[in-house]
Write an enzyme that holds these catalytic residues in place. Structure first.
Site, short mmCIF file in Angstrom:
data_model
loop_
_atom_site.label_atom_id
_atom_site.label_comp_id
_atom_site.label_asym_id
_atom_site.label_seq_id
_atom_site.Cartn_x
_atom_site.Cartn_y
_atom_site.Cartn_z
CG HIS A 40 -34.93 17.51 5.14
ND1 HIS A 40 -33.73 17.79 5.76
CD2 HIS A 40 -34.77 16.28 4.58
CE1 HIS A 40 -32.90 16.77 5.59
NE2 HIS A 40 -33.52 15.84 4.88
CD GLU A 82 -34.03 21.45 2.55
OE1 GLU A 82 -33.54 22.57 2.36
OE2 GLU A 82 -34.17 20.96 3.70
CG HIS A 132 -27.81 25.13 7.57
ND1 HIS A 132 -28.71 24.09 7.71
CD2 HIS A 132 -27.03 25.07 8.66
CE1 HIS A 132 -28.46 23.42 8.82
NE2 HIS A 132 -27.45 24.01 9.43
#
EC number: 2.6.99.2
Length: 243
Positions: free
Chosen positions: A45, A72, A193
């Site tokens: 990310h 991400e 997640h």
């Protein structure tokens, strides 16, 4: 039943590196080890504040990975430009707030269809596959299909954070129904997640799941499973120096 893949998120290798401003531990080296251990892809990310993964990491990983790179990122002009230039195999578009510790929820695709449609087209035109990180909600899933995303990633945070078995079971049903609905629209379904060694199996058992993206739990386990060898090696070097 879809083939099930593991995407390993290595953000927190970079978190540890950046905590001291050193060159180690290197996320690039961690990615190589993860691939050797069976990871089907590497997820990073690139946040707007660069709190863990950096532009350097993204660039080198894209050049060196043997598997697939999943980038991400927030839906901003800066990040879209980086993605188009870097050309990761996948981009997962996520919501982002500077003050959050980690991503707190799914994208509101339904509330910003034009923005998401434009982003999806721009990335698709660059040859990049797209997934949208969304909650297990039919309206958002429909919107994801409408704006041109071939993949969704279902946010499993509520499932992972459930305080009771009953609450977790309810969230699991919601995720499973969302996965079935998404597949009926022709979408491929990923999830991630908060998934851990204790809660992953129920999500992995959902037939429509294509890939699970897991990071914090794996990095946390690696610290514990590798700590004994790391301490022993340091002690060996010290004693070796004394002859």
């Amino acid at each position: 039943m879809a083939e099930l893949l593991l995407g390993v998120n290595i953000d927190h290798i970079a978190t540890l590196r950046n905590a001291r401003g050193t060159a180690y531990p290197d996320p690039v080296q961690a990615a190589f080890i993860a691939e050797q251990a069976g990871a089907d892809g590497i997820t990073v990310h690139l946040r707007e504040d660069r709190r863990h993964i950096t532009d350097r990491d993204v660039r080198i990983l894209r050049q060196t990975l043997d598997t697939r790179m999943n980038l991400e990122m927030a839906v901003t002009e800066e990040m879209l430009a980086i993605a188009v230039e870097t050309k990761p195999h996948f981009c997962c578009l996520v919501p982002e707030k500077r003050q959050e510790v980690t991503t707190e929820g799914g994208l509101d695709v339904a509330g910003q269809r034009e923005k998401m449609r434009d982003a999806c087209k721009r990335l698709t035109d660059a040859g990049i596959q797209i997934s949208l990180f969304i909650d297990a909600d039919e309206e958002q899933i429909k919107a994801a299909a409408e704006v041109g995303a071939p993949f969704i990633e279902i946010h499993t945070g509520c499932y992972a954070d459930a305080k009771t078995d009953a609450e977790q079971a309810q969230e699991l049903v919601r995720i499973a129904k969302a996965a079935t609905f998404a597949a009926s629209l022709g979408l491929k379904v990923n999830a991630g997640h908060g998934l851990t060694y204790h809660n992953v199996k129920a999500i992995a058992a959902i037939p429509e799941m294509h890939e699970l993206n897991i990071g914090h739990a794996i990095i946390g386990r690696a610290v514990m499973t590798g700590l004994k060898d790391a301490v022993a090696e340091m002690k060996r070097l010290m004693l070796e120096a004394r002859g």
